[in-house]
Structures are given as C-alpha cells and as structure tokens.
Design an enzyme around this catalytic site. Structure first.
Site, short mmCIF file in Angstrom:
data_model
loop_
_atom_site.label_atom_id
_atom_site.label_comp_id
_atom_site.label_asym_id
_atom_site.label_seq_id
_atom_site.Cartn_x
_atom_site.Cartn_y
_atom_site.Cartn_z
N SER A 41 0.85 -1.05 -0.09
CA SER A 41 0.07 -0.05 -0.10
C SER A 41 0.87 1.16 -0.14
O SER A 41 1.35 1.71 1.15
CB SER A 41 -0.82 -0.12 1.32
OG SER A 41 -0.24 0.07 2.40
N HIS A 150 -3.23 -6.04 2.90
CA HIS A 150 -2.39 -6.95 3.29
C HIS A 150 -3.00 -8.49 3.94
O HIS A 150 -2.50 -9.32 4.42
CB HIS A 150 -1.72 -6.48 4.69
CG HIS A 150 -0.93 -5.20 4.39
ND1 HIS A 150 -0.29 -4.66 5.44
CD2 HIS A 150 -0.31 -4.86 3.31
CE1 HIS A 150 0.49 -3.53 4.81
NE2 HIS A 150 0.44 -3.76 3.67
N GLU A 159 -4.47 -2.21 9.40
CA GLU A 159 -3.84 -2.58 10.48
C GLU A 159 -4.55 -2.28 11.81
O GLU A 159 -4.69 -0.95 11.92
CB GLU A 159 -2.36 -2.05 10.45
CG GLU A 159 -1.71 -2.35 9.22
CD GLU A 159 -0.43 -1.69 9.13
OE1 GLU A 159 0.40 -1.29 9.91
OE2 GLU A 159 0.22 -1.55 7.71
N GLU A 202 1.91 -9.04 7.85
CA GLU A 202 3.00 -8.61 8.60
C GLU A 202 2.74 -9.46 9.79
O GLU A 202 3.04 -9.03 11.04
CB GLU A 202 2.36 -7.28 9.16
CG GLU A 202 2.80 -6.20 7.87
CD GLU A 202 2.61 -4.80 8.09
OE1 GLU A 202 2.25 -4.48 9.20
OE2 GLU A 202 3.05 -4.04 7.39
N ASP A 237 -3.84 1.53 11.09
CA ASP A 237 -3.57 2.24 9.88
C ASP A 237 -4.49 1.71 8.98
O ASP A 237 -4.91 0.79 8.78
CB ASP A 237 -2.10 1.51 9.41
CG ASP A 237 -1.64 2.27 8.11
OD1 ASP A 237 -2.42 3.17 7.77
OD2 ASP A 237 -0.83 2.04 7.64
N GLU A 279 -3.66 6.17 11.43
CA GLU A 279 -2.48 6.56 10.37
C GLU A 279 -3.60 6.53 9.20
O GLU A 279 -4.23 5.70 8.98
CB GLU A 279 -1.52 5.40 10.44
CG GLU A 279 -0.52 5.41 9.43
CD GLU A 279 0.34 4.24 9.52
OE1 GLU A 279 0.77 3.98 10.56
OE2 GLU A 279 1.08 4.11 8.28
N ASP A 305 1.31 8.84 6.31
CA ASP A 305 2.17 7.84 5.86
C ASP A 305 2.28 8.10 4.37
O ASP A 305 3.24 8.83 3.79
CB ASP A 305 1.74 6.67 6.31
CG ASP A 305 2.63 5.31 5.72
OD1 ASP A 305 3.77 5.80 5.23
OD2 ASP A 305 2.18 4.25 5.70
N LYS A 330 9.75 6.13 6.52
CA LYS A 330 10.33 4.83 6.04
C LYS A 330 11.27 5.20 5.06
O LYS A 330 11.06 5.97 3.97
CB LYS A 330 9.04 4.33 5.04
CG LYS A 330 8.01 3.85 5.87
CD LYS A 330 6.59 3.41 5.03
CE LYS A 330 5.46 2.60 5.70
NZ LYS A 330 4.32 2.70 4.93
N HIS A 358 8.66 -0.36 9.22
CA HIS A 358 9.10 -1.51 8.21
C HIS A 358 8.22 -1.14 7.11
O HIS A 358 7.44 -0.31 6.93
CB HIS A 358 8.97 -2.74 8.87
CG HIS A 358 7.57 -3.09 9.34
ND1 HIS A 358 7.02 -4.16 9.82
CD2 HIS A 358 6.44 -2.17 9.38
CE1 HIS A 358 5.63 -4.32 9.94
NE2 HIS A 358 5.27 -3.07 9.71
N LYS A 381 7.30 0.86 14.00
CA LYS A 381 6.32 0.02 13.63
C LYS A 381 7.08 -1.08 13.05
O LYS A 381 7.41 -1.08 11.96
CB LYS A 381 5.42 0.94 12.84
CG LYS A 381 4.04 0.34 12.31
CD LYS A 381 3.44 1.28 11.54
CE LYS A 381 2.72 0.43 10.58
NZ LYS A 381 1.83 1.19 9.61
C1 2PG Z 1 2.02 0.75 5.69
C2 2PG Z 1 3.06 -0.17 5.59
C3 2PG Z 1 3.85 -0.87 6.69
P1 2PG Z 1 3.16 -1.05 3.08
O1 2PG Z 1 1.00 1.02 5.01
O2 2PG Z 1 2.28 1.69 6.99
O3 2PG Z 1 2.84 -1.30 7.67
O4 2PG Z 1 2.43 -1.03 4.75
O5 2PG Z 1 4.59 -1.34 3.20
O6 2PG Z 1 2.46 -2.24 2.27
O7 2PG Z 1 3.17 0.29 2.43
MG MG Z 2 0.63 3.31 6.60
#
Ligand code: 2PG
Ligand code: MG
Length: 400
Positions: A41, A150, A159, A202, A237, A279, A305, A330, A358, A381
């Site tokens: 995502s 996910h 999440e 995850e 999230d 988030e 994010d 990230k 992560h 996270k």
């Molecule tokens: C998120 C991440 C990690 P992805 O959305 O925050 O949990 O997912 O790495 O798929 O973007």
């Molecule tokens: Mg996110």
C-alpha cells in the site's frame, strides 16, 4: 571513505517477491550489505523501485560506476552525490531502492571505520551527540490484526496495532506482546469457532470480522482482561488510499463521504478509549479529511504515511497546518539515509511524533532500528512479534 566496487544481487522478501541486496566493497577486503523491503500500500510520491533486472542492467551499472574511486567524507556528501547523479524527482533513473541500498551500506561502512554501532554513527551525523533524550523508550507499534491489501479477509482497515510502551524495559514489553499475541489467537479461534486462523503479510491474524470496529473491541477487552491497560494502547492504520475511489470511500460495505468517515472514526475513539492513533485515515489526496478529524481529536493523534511519504517538506507543511500529530518514517519512501534523517529532524523540530516503520514485504535488514534509536524516535512500527518480523524486535533487544 572510498568505494572500490559495488554489487546488486537479487534476493526475496517475506512475501516471496523479488527484491535486491546492495553491497559495497571498500578495500582491505571489507564489504557492507543492505537489503530492501517493499511496500504494497504505497503513497504515490514514494521513491521509485526498479526491478532487479533494471537495477542491475549494464546501463545502470555504468551510471553507478561514478561512485567508485572517489572520496566521500560524510553520509550527506555521498547521498547528495547519488541524488545529483540520478537527477530525477522520484529517483527513477538509478532506482530509489538501489540508492537507498548504497546509502545504507555506505552508513554501515562509515560506522565500521569509526568502530561505532550504526546508530551511534547516525546519531552523531544527523541528530547531535546525544540525539536529544538520554534514554530511549520507544513505543512499539505491533500489528496484530491484518486487513486491507495485506490480507484476504473482509476488513477495510489495513492494521490494528497494539502500542506497547517500553518504560519497564524492551524485554518485558516484547514478552508481554508475545503472550498477548498468543492469547489473541486463542480468543479469536474460540469467538470465530475456527481451528486455524490465517495470518496476513505482517504476521497479524486475518480472519473475517463483523465490521471494521470489531477487532478494536476484541483487542480492548483482552487488554483489560489481561491487565495490560497500563502498558498497552491501540492504534490503527486505515491505509485509506486502498478503499477510496471517485472521491468516496467503500467502508463496511457502504459508500461513504469524507465527512461520514470522519464521524465513524470519531465514534471509534469515543467507544474505545484505549485507541490512541490513526494512520492515513483518509486517502493521500483527501487532505480535507485529515483536518476534519484532527480538529475533533484532543489527546489522540492522526498520523501521516502515504500523505507524507518521508518527505521533509510535506511533513513540515502538514505539521505546520496542525493536521497531523505523528508521522511514519520509511527510508525507502525517501530513497537515501540523509533524506530519512531529515524527515525525522523535521518531525522533531515541529514537535510531532515520529514512528520509524518497516514495510509489509520485509527482509532481515535491521537498519531502521538503528535509525530510530539515533533519532530517539517516538516509536517503531515493526509488525507482529513473530516470523520474519521478529528480527527487528531482536535488534531492539540488542541495542536499546
Ligand atoms: C503501511 C505499511 C507498513 P506497506 O502502510 O504503513 O505497515 O504497509 O509497506 O504495504 O506500505
Ligand atoms: Mg501506513
């Protein structure tokens, strides 16, 4: 430091997808390696990811040849050289993944040259000698129920996280999380009469629920029963890009507006007092939703994010407007260590909470834990405390 040679290998992430490992050789037989995670995502402004074939093509290797046999004294000077060599806004020429792999390996090399841990080196380079606080007691954001992109279940929310404080030590927090994860599995299998429960990308449980609120209610009840209320809070999230189209959201089987969705989230926060953070509650283009929700939340936080993609300017802008109280960092959204560190500094300067994160497709690389410690980040996270996710927990145990 002088790079003599570099290499790009194909390896596989926790989903079994192709990714890359990037190594540099610096003389005296010394080499440093880093591997790259992958998001599913993703924010639209993230640094570009080149597939292995393009990353390691003769043309790209030729372009990258410019980094060899040249002296770079600091992390910043190396990263700035890479950024100039690439010359594009989203790092599509050299590949954001290739650049970050080189950048992390370079940091590992400089740290080794100074006989320091990676976090110590990063702290001195970017965050001042003490990095701020003397002790670091990160909140662990641990994803225990997986939905959205996910998982194959019916949850729109991606999440459901337990936020575990570490004031009593990382080991005690990790042990509590592992015990809680086990207890949650038992609770879900009895509630849902399921002998086997699938897990998502995850490591969180990923069966079907009545609606998007049910996992929160189950988690909150179990926290109370297990007497973990003092050390555990909850976070979500939504990763709302995933259920947004044509200006509307598809949520719990209904089509809802930005205003409807904000009202739904407000209800969640009222019903579940343990809920602390949310988030990406709205799509990255729907900035109005972020402001609507943050206005109504007092001591809780909205976290960016996909909205902020580890970009210093975007973090500064949205923190300045008061529409985020926290931000995900990230490194692979940014594409170099220096830019990820700048994002962390911006969050600190603006007084919002930074959470180093992560990706849903992971490797055994634990660099992010060092970056988080260097910055004394508010949180890390790192998924459920099991399977390939445990590498990050174990590095926390080692270096905190
Ligand atoms: C998120 C991440 C990690 P992805 O959305 O925050 O949990 O997912 O790495 O798929 O973007
Ligand atoms: Mg996110």
């Amino acid at each position: 430091m002088r790079i003599k040679d570099f290499g790009i290998n194909e390896i596989f992430d926790s989903r079994g997808n192709s990714t890359i490992e990037v190594g540099i050789a610096v003389g005296n037989g010394l080499a440093f390696y880093s591997s790259l995670p992958a998001g599913k995502s993703r924010g639209s402004e993230e640094a570009a990811v080149l597939p292995f074939a393009a990353a390691s093509s003769a043309a790209n290797r030729k372009r990258l040849g410019a980094i060899t046999n040249r002296d770079f004294k600091t992390q910043r000077s190396f990263d700035e050289f890479l950024i100039a060599l690439d010359g594009t806004k989203n790092k599509r020429k050299l590949g954001g993944n290739v650049m970050l792999g080189l950048s992390m390996s370079f940091a590992r090399g400089l740290a080794a040259e100074k006989r320091e841990e990676v976090w110590e080196f990063l702290q001195e380079e970017f965050f001042g000698a003490s990095g701020g606080a003397a002790v670091w007691e990160p909140v662990i954001f641990s994803n225990l129920v997986n939905g959205g992109e996910h998982a194959a279940n019916n949850l729109d929310i991606q999440e459901y996280m337990v936020l575990a404080g570490t004031k009593g030590g990382v080991k005690s927090a990790v042990k509590k999380l592992i015990a809680f994860y086990g207890a949650l599995g038992e609770r879900l299998s009895s509630l849902k009469r399921a002998a086997n429960i699938a897990v998502g990308d995850e490591g969180g449980y990923s069966l079907d629920f009545k609606n998007n609120l049910e996992p929160l209610a189950i988690l909150a009840d179990l926290i109370r029963e297990k007497k973990f209320s003092g050390s555990f809070r909850l976070g979500m999230d939504a990763a709302a890009n995933g259920f947004f189209s044509d200006g509307k959201y598809r949520f719990d089987g209904k089509t809802v507006t930005t205003g409807n969705l904000a009202a739904i989230y407000e209800r969640y926060f009222k019903k579940i007092p343990a809920l602390y953070s949310i988030e990406d509650p709205f799509a990255e283009r729907d900035v109005s939703g972020f402001s609507l929700l943050s206005e109504t939340l007092q001591d809780k936080i909205v976290v960016g994010d996909d909205l902020t993609v580890t970009n210093r300017e975007l973090i500064g802008k949205y923190a300045g407007e008061g529409i985020i109280g926290g931000v995900i960092v990230k490194p692979n959204q940014a594409g170099t260590v220096t830019e990820a560190a700048e994002a962390l500094r911006e969050a600190r300067d603006r007084g919002i909470k930074a959470i180093v994160s992560h990706r849903s497709g992971e490797t055994d690389d634990v660099f992010i834990i060092h970056l988080a410690k260097a910055a004394r980040a508010y949180g890390v996270k790192i998924g459920a405390p099991v399977r390939e996710r445990i590498f990050k927990f174990n590095e926390l145990l080692r270096i905190v």
